[in-house]
Write a protein that holds these residues in place. Sequence first.
Motif, PDB file in Angstrom:
ATOM      1  N   LEU A   1       0.388   9.716   0.360  1.00 27.29           N
ATOM      2  CA  LEU A   1       0.911   8.462   0.888  1.00 27.29           C
ATOM      3  C   LEU A   1       0.639   8.351   2.382  1.00 27.29           C
ATOM      4  CD1 LEU A   1       3.360   9.912  -1.077  1.00 27.29           C
ATOM      5  CD2 LEU A   1       4.040   7.505  -1.100  1.00 27.29           C
ATOM      6  N   ALA A   2       0.618   7.127   2.881  1.00 32.33           N
ATOM      7  CA  ALA A   2       0.371   6.917   4.310  1.00 32.33           C
ATOM      8  C   ALA A   2       1.191   5.738   4.808  1.00 32.33           C
ATOM      9  CB  ALA A   2      -1.109   6.676   4.569  1.00 32.33           C
ATOM     10  N   ALA A   3       1.538   5.782   6.099  1.00 33.78           N
ATOM     11  CA  ALA A   3       2.276   4.701   6.738  1.00 33.78           C
ATOM     12  C   ALA A   3       1.793   4.547   8.168  1.00 33.78           C
ATOM     13  CB  ALA A   3       3.780   4.984   6.727  1.00 33.78           C
ATOM     14  N   ARG A   4       2.013   3.374   8.718  1.00 38.06           N
ATOM     15  CA  ARG A   4       1.723   3.154  10.134  1.00 38.06           C
ATOM     16  C   ARG A   4       2.861   3.744  10.954  1.00 38.06           C
ATOM     17  NH1 ARG A   4       0.607  -2.995  11.248  1.00 38.06           N
ATOM     18  NH2 ARG A   4       2.758  -3.083  10.489  1.00 38.06           N
TER      19      ARG A   4
ATOM     20  N   LEU B   1       0.160   8.086   9.587  1.00 41.50           N
ATOM     21  CA  LEU B   1       0.766   9.352   9.197  1.00 41.50           C
ATOM     22  C   LEU B   1       0.697   9.502   7.683  1.00 41.50           C
ATOM     23  CD1 LEU B   1       2.276  11.898  10.138  1.00 41.50           C
ATOM     24  CD2 LEU B   1       4.417  10.629   9.882  1.00 41.50           C
ATOM     25  N   ILE B   2       0.212  10.655   7.227  1.00 37.94           N
ATOM     26  CA  ILE B   2       0.079  10.959   5.803  1.00 37.94           C
ATOM     27  C   ILE B   2       1.180  11.924   5.389  1.00 37.94           C
ATOM     28  CG2 ILE B   2      -1.422  11.997   4.041  1.00 37.94           C
ATOM     29  CD1 ILE B   2      -3.793  11.321   5.850  1.00 37.94           C
ATOM     30  N   ASP B   3       1.735  11.705   4.201  1.00 38.72           N
ATOM     31  CA  ASP B   3       2.660  12.662   3.618  1.00 38.72           C
ATOM     32  C   ASP B   3       2.317  12.819   2.143  1.00 38.72           C
ATOM     33  OD1 ASP B   3       4.652  14.516   3.449  1.00 38.72           O
ATOM     34  OD2 ASP B   3       6.298  13.169   3.945  1.00 38.72           O
TER      35      ASP B   3
ATOM     36  N   HIS C   1       8.883   5.412   0.323  1.00 38.81           N
ATOM     37  CA  HIS C   1       8.604   4.008  -0.021  1.00 38.81           C
ATOM     38  C   HIS C   1       9.454   3.059   0.830  1.00 38.81           C
ATOM     39  CE1 HIS C   1       5.776   4.656  -3.191  1.00 38.81           C
ATOM     40  NE2 HIS C   1       6.619   5.285  -3.984  1.00 38.81           N
ATOM     41  N   LYS C   2      10.703   3.406   1.033  1.00 35.92           N
ATOM     42  CA  LYS C   2      11.606   2.554   1.804  1.00 35.92           C
ATOM     43  C   LYS C   2      11.138   2.406   3.249  1.00 35.92           C
ATOM     44  CE  LYS C   2      16.542   1.940   2.831  1.00 35.92           C
ATOM     45  NZ  LYS C   2      17.898   2.509   2.628  1.00 35.92           N
ATOM     46  N   LEU C   3      10.531   3.459   3.788  1.00 32.66           N
ATOM     47  CA  LEU C   3      10.054   3.443   5.168  1.00 32.66           C
ATOM     48  C   LEU C   3       8.697   2.766   5.323  1.00 32.66           C
ATOM     49  CD1 LEU C   3      11.073   7.051   6.284  1.00 32.66           C
ATOM     50  CD2 LEU C   3      12.152   4.888   6.948  1.00 32.66           C
ATOM     51  N   GLY C   4       8.058   2.413   4.228  1.00 29.09           N
ATOM     52  CA  GLY C   4       6.784   1.714   4.308  1.00 29.09           C
ATOM     53  C   GLY C   4       5.568   2.535   3.940  1.00 29.09           C
ATOM     54  N   PHE C   5       5.767   3.748   3.461  1.00 29.98           N
ATOM     55  CA  PHE C   5       4.626   4.534   2.997  1.00 29.98           C
ATOM     56  C   PHE C   5       4.057   3.906   1.726  1.00 29.98           C
ATOM     57  CE2 PHE C   5       6.366   7.680   5.810  1.00 29.98           C
ATOM     58  CZ  PHE C   5       5.305   8.517   6.147  1.00 29.98           C
ATOM     59  N   ARG C   6       2.764   3.880   1.632  1.00 31.47           N
ATOM     60  CA  ARG C   6       2.093   3.380   0.427  1.00 31.47           C
ATOM     61  C   ARG C   6       1.214   4.477  -0.141  1.00 31.47           C
ATOM     62  NH1 ARG C   6      -2.359  -1.108   1.630  1.00 31.47           N
ATOM     63  NH2 ARG C   6      -2.884  -0.479  -0.499  1.00 31.47           N
TER      64      ARG C   6
END
Length: 297
Positions: free
Chosen positions: A166-169, A261-263, A279-284
């Motif tokens: 998953l990744a998020a800005r 950022l990747i997790d 998911h709640k924090l915006g990771f896709r």
Amino acid sequence: MPPVVREFRRSDRDQLTALVNLHVASVLPGVALSTNVVLSQLEREPGELVIDPWVVQRCCLVAVDDDAIVGATLLLRFGDGPEIADGYRAAAEIRWLVVAPSSTSTGTELLAAAVERARAWQPTVIHLDGFLPAPGCYGIPDSWPHIRTLVTSAGFVGPTRTEAVLAARCEDLLGHRIEGAQVRRTVGALGARLDLVHPDGPLGYIEVGEIDQSLARSSAAATWTDVGNLFATAPDQLEVVMPALLSAAAEWLMLGGIDRLIDYHAEDVHPPEYLAVLHKLGFRVLSTNERGWTLRP
């Protein structure tokens, strides 16, 4: 002229790099590996501290069709010493397999040749992964369906584990705080370590590290990094502590120009709420990777 499977030659380096980056591009947007990084993995993997010292032989095979490299694979042979873990002792591994989607029939020949070469080593088992030297590119990502078809058709059994990448800005992760808690930054095992400390005691920590710019042929690659470790002291406080840790990490990383950022999430490692918080924090989800493919001799 029919396709030919042969050992890698240095003159193949540019075409091999292009084929590898074709697969990387379907997992991480904007990230490309340099030719030096691809060639280095054919010789050794200094960043792989566990299994690389166990490798006693490497072999890279390529499939050539009308002078074009349409497939390639890296094979590893492990030693049989007592210091080697049971699952790898006297084993072989197809470290990665990349094939042009339009050349799957040639890919079948390439994988067959790789298995034949591995069997000549008389291994206890043949493992298969997709471990390219780029974040998130391991196992068989769901964006590589042609590779999965080749692997299953060749008789490999698996997977034994599925992980989500998953990744998020970073900017979307900012703004989460726990009243009274402070962030302390130290050197971690996998990068910068940020501890979240409350007067009542430690709440948890996160480790993040930059992706080496030597991996990048594109400046976009230098804007990505991943979570090395994330730990909450009290598991029942994960949904509160985790956003604060990721927010602190994002704020730190953005100072260095990193904005993605990747997790990772695996059901056998993380509790269900871990994925829910991401998911709640915006990771896709970038990809779902299947691991643990094997072929018995």
